[in-house]
Design an enzyme around this catalytic site. Sequence first.
Site, PDB file in Angstrom:
ATOM      1  N   THR A 118      20.795  28.625  50.528  1.00 27.20           N
ATOM      2  CA  THR A 118      19.758  29.051  51.486  1.00 27.20           C
ATOM      3  C   THR A 118      19.119  30.376  51.083  1.00 27.20           C
ATOM      4  OG1 THR A 118      19.505  29.941  53.731  1.00 27.20           O
ATOM      5  CG2 THR A 118      21.706  29.977  52.851  1.00 27.20           C
ATOM      6  N   TYR A 142      26.201  33.274  58.165  1.00 27.06           N
ATOM      7  CA  TYR A 142      25.758  32.014  57.554  1.00 27.06           C
ATOM      8  C   TYR A 142      25.376  32.247  56.085  1.00 27.06           C
ATOM      9  CZ  TYR A 142      22.624  28.238  56.256  1.00 27.06           C
ATOM     10  OH  TYR A 142      21.997  27.230  55.574  1.00 27.06           O
TER      11      TYR A 142
END
Length: 330
Positions: A118, A142
């Site tokens: 990501t 995350y």
Amino acid sequence: MGPSVLVTGGAGYIGSHTCKRLRECGLIPVTLDNLERGHSWAVKWGPLVRGDLEDYHLLVEVMRRYQVRAVLHFAAYAYVGESVSDPRRYMRLNVIAGLNVLDAMIEVGVKDIVLSSTCATYGIPEKIPMTEDLPQRPVNPYGESKLYLERALEWYGRAYGIRWIALRYFNAAGADPEGELGEDHDPETHLIPLAIRAALGLSPHLSIFGTDYPTPDGTAIRDYIHVTDLAEAHVLALHHLERGGKSMGLNLGTGRGHSVREVIRAVEEVASCPVPVKEEGRRPGDPSVLVADPSLAKRVLGWEPRFLELREIIRTAFSWHKKRAELSGK
Ligand code: UDP
């Protein structure tokens, strides 16, 4: 039957679209998913094994049973806000279970892996558009959890001969243009599906998180990339590894940024009705601008995103959500 690849999280949004593409390319996607956040209806292009990545013996057994030649590792939690309030959950699945997958590969002798990573691994970018050589300094658990796995891949590559590509997605959006798959998160937190829901009257309004960003219209800017373009990049990444290509991280976006207000306008055009909005404060952990420089992925993989227009991306998402709403009678 063609050769098999293991797809962890193949019942999820990006995983299921990738399974469809894999099958079109002659590969059998073997989905391993516990269906906590994925959907069995989304697994249509290969077998589904229901189970947890924490189950090391299952991982080894599935890799052996299907003689998988590579792994595509999607299974992970992916909500920034939840990761801040419950980081243990993120470390446990995204890191510890992720390492289990790598251990099982080493035991079975599977060398190639494509990791869902990501742009959140970069944190607040020093420059826009973002290239892969920017420092990776995540600002939430995350992004941190994905970066841990990227770092493990780097070292496991050197020590155990694992070959890897970490695909750093920007904002995945849209739905299968043939209408067979789409985004179905519960709870839904993403801008485009929430704006569509508001346009369809399925929710009272869309919240705009932050109108005081240093951007032309005061709202945050993101790079929305179509999910089938992401799927294609996974297939190309597998080919790259098979050819003996170098292990690396690659940014996947269109290179075009759109503000929250631009997204809302585009949804209104596609839906031909207004999106009622409510302006609210910023969401914690949201950088103001995230836009990819996708030139390395284009050069290395020969990847060329097909959906460059925001309206086209939204059109595919809108058809999916409209059909779902009609089917469920809402
Ligand atoms: N956003 C918003 N309202 C919402 C959901 C998202 O204004 O209900 C904003 C969010 O703050 C961010 C952008 O839309 O600037 C994209 O958010 P999303 O959750 O879709 O993806 P993320 O960038 O968090 O991966």
